[in-house]
Design a protein around this motif. Structure first.
Motif, PDB file in Angstrom:
ATOM      1  N   ARG A  51     -37.187   0.425 -81.289  1.00 55.23           N
ATOM      2  CA  ARG A  51     -37.291   0.082 -79.869  1.00 55.23           C
ATOM      3  C   ARG A  51     -35.912  -0.094 -79.242  1.00 55.23           C
ATOM      4  O   ARG A  51     -35.681   0.334 -78.118  1.00 55.23           O
ATOM      5  N   ARG A  52     -35.008  -0.733 -79.997  1.00 52.41           N
ATOM      6  CA  ARG A  52     -33.647  -0.936 -79.498  1.00 52.41           C
ATOM      7  C   ARG A  52     -32.965   0.410 -79.247  1.00 52.41           C
ATOM      8  O   ARG A  52     -32.307   0.599 -78.223  1.00 52.41           O
ATOM      9  N   ILE A  53     -33.146   1.354 -80.147  1.00 54.51           N
ATOM     10  CA  ILE A  53     -32.541   2.687 -79.989  1.00 54.51           C
ATOM     11  C   ILE A  53     -33.170   3.421 -78.806  1.00 54.51           C
ATOM     12  O   ILE A  53     -32.464   4.049 -78.011  1.00 54.51           O
ATOM     13  N   ARG A  54     -34.497   3.341 -78.677  1.00 54.18           N
ATOM     14  CA  ARG A  54     -35.168   4.006 -77.537  1.00 54.18           C
ATOM     15  C   ARG A  54     -34.687   3.434 -76.208  1.00 54.18           C
ATOM     16  O   ARG A  54     -34.400   4.166 -75.260  1.00 54.18           O
ATOM     17  N   ARG A  55     -34.589   2.103 -76.132  1.00 59.49           N
ATOM     18  CA  ARG A  55     -34.104   1.479 -74.889  1.00 59.49           C
ATOM     19  C   ARG A  55     -32.671   1.899 -74.599  1.00 59.49           C
ATOM     20  O   ARG A  55     -32.319   2.173 -73.446  1.00 59.49           O
ATOM     21  N   ALA A  56     -31.846   1.953 -75.639  1.00 58.56           N
ATOM     22  CA  ALA A  56     -30.456   2.356 -75.453  1.00 58.56           C
ATOM     23  C   ALA A  56     -30.370   3.807 -74.981  1.00 58.56           C
ATOM     24  O   ALA A  56     -29.550   4.134 -74.111  1.00 58.56           O
ATOM     25  N   ARG A  57     -31.217   4.679 -75.531  1.00 61.10           N
ATOM     26  CA  ARG A  57     -31.234   6.083 -75.078  1.00 61.10           C
ATOM     27  C   ARG A  57     -31.636   6.176 -73.609  1.00 61.10           C
ATOM     28  O   ARG A  57     -31.064   6.950 -72.848  1.00 61.10           O
ATOM     29  N   ARG A  58     -32.632   5.384 -73.213  1.00 63.72           N
ATOM     30  CA  ARG A  58     -33.056   5.391 -71.809  1.00 63.72           C
ATOM     31  C   ARG A  58     -31.938   4.896 -70.898  1.00 63.72           C
ATOM     32  O   ARG A  58     -31.735   5.434 -69.801  1.00 63.72           O
ATOM     33  N   ARG A  59     -31.195   3.871 -71.353  1.00 64.35           N
ATOM     34  CA  ARG A  59     -30.071   3.372 -70.551  1.00 64.35           C
ATOM     35  C   ARG A  59     -28.983   4.433 -70.412  1.00 64.35           C
ATOM     36  O   ARG A  59     -28.377   4.561 -69.346  1.00 64.35           O
ATOM     37  N   VAL A  60     -28.756   5.207 -71.476  1.00 63.58           N
ATOM     38  CA  VAL A  60     -27.766   6.293 -71.409  1.00 63.58           C
ATOM     39  C   VAL A  60     -28.218   7.335 -70.387  1.00 63.58           C
ATOM     40  O   VAL A  60     -27.433   7.773 -69.534  1.00 63.58           O
ATOM     41  N   LEU A  61     -29.472   7.745 -70.459  1.00 68.64           N
ATOM     42  CA  LEU A  61     -29.981   8.740 -69.509  1.00 68.64           C
ATOM     43  C   LEU A  61     -29.908   8.226 -68.077  1.00 68.64           C
ATOM     44  O   LEU A  61     -29.514   8.953 -67.160  1.00 68.64           O
ATOM     45  N   THR A  62     -30.271   6.970 -67.867  1.00 70.03           N
ATOM     46  CA  THR A  62     -30.210   6.384 -66.534  1.00 70.03           C
ATOM     47  C   THR A  62     -28.777   6.316 -66.029  1.00 70.03           C
ATOM     48  O   THR A  62     -28.503   6.654 -64.875  1.00 70.03           O
TER      49      THR A  62
END
Length: 84
Positions: A55-66
């Protein structure tokens, strides 16, 4: 023996310009988001990721995309003079 020197002058002896510093400042949210993703990935480099790690990695990926999206939108607004 023939000495081979650099064809260009050394550029490491100068300070960044105001424009370069401004560009870095505009890109800082992207840099921070990418560092957060890298930190999350490093945590699980030597073990199987737990559900929390995933979950931490998925959230971090979403923050990168945003952050990338926001940065590109800012650049587009900046180059088009604010007109969308």
């Amino acid at each position: 023996m023939k000495h081979i020197g650099a064809a260009q002058s050394v550029v490491t002896d100068r300070e960044p310009t105001a424009a370069e510093l401004e560009a870095i400042e505009r890109e800082m949210p992207v840099i921070r988001a990418e560092l957060d993703l890298l930190d999350a990935q490093i945590i699980v480099i030597d073990r199987a990721p737990s559900e929390l790690d995933e979950r931490r990695i998925r959230r971090a990926r979403r923050r990168v995309l945003t952050a990338h999206r926001d940065h590109v939108n800012t650049l587009t607004e900046h180059t088009s003079g604010g007109a969308a």
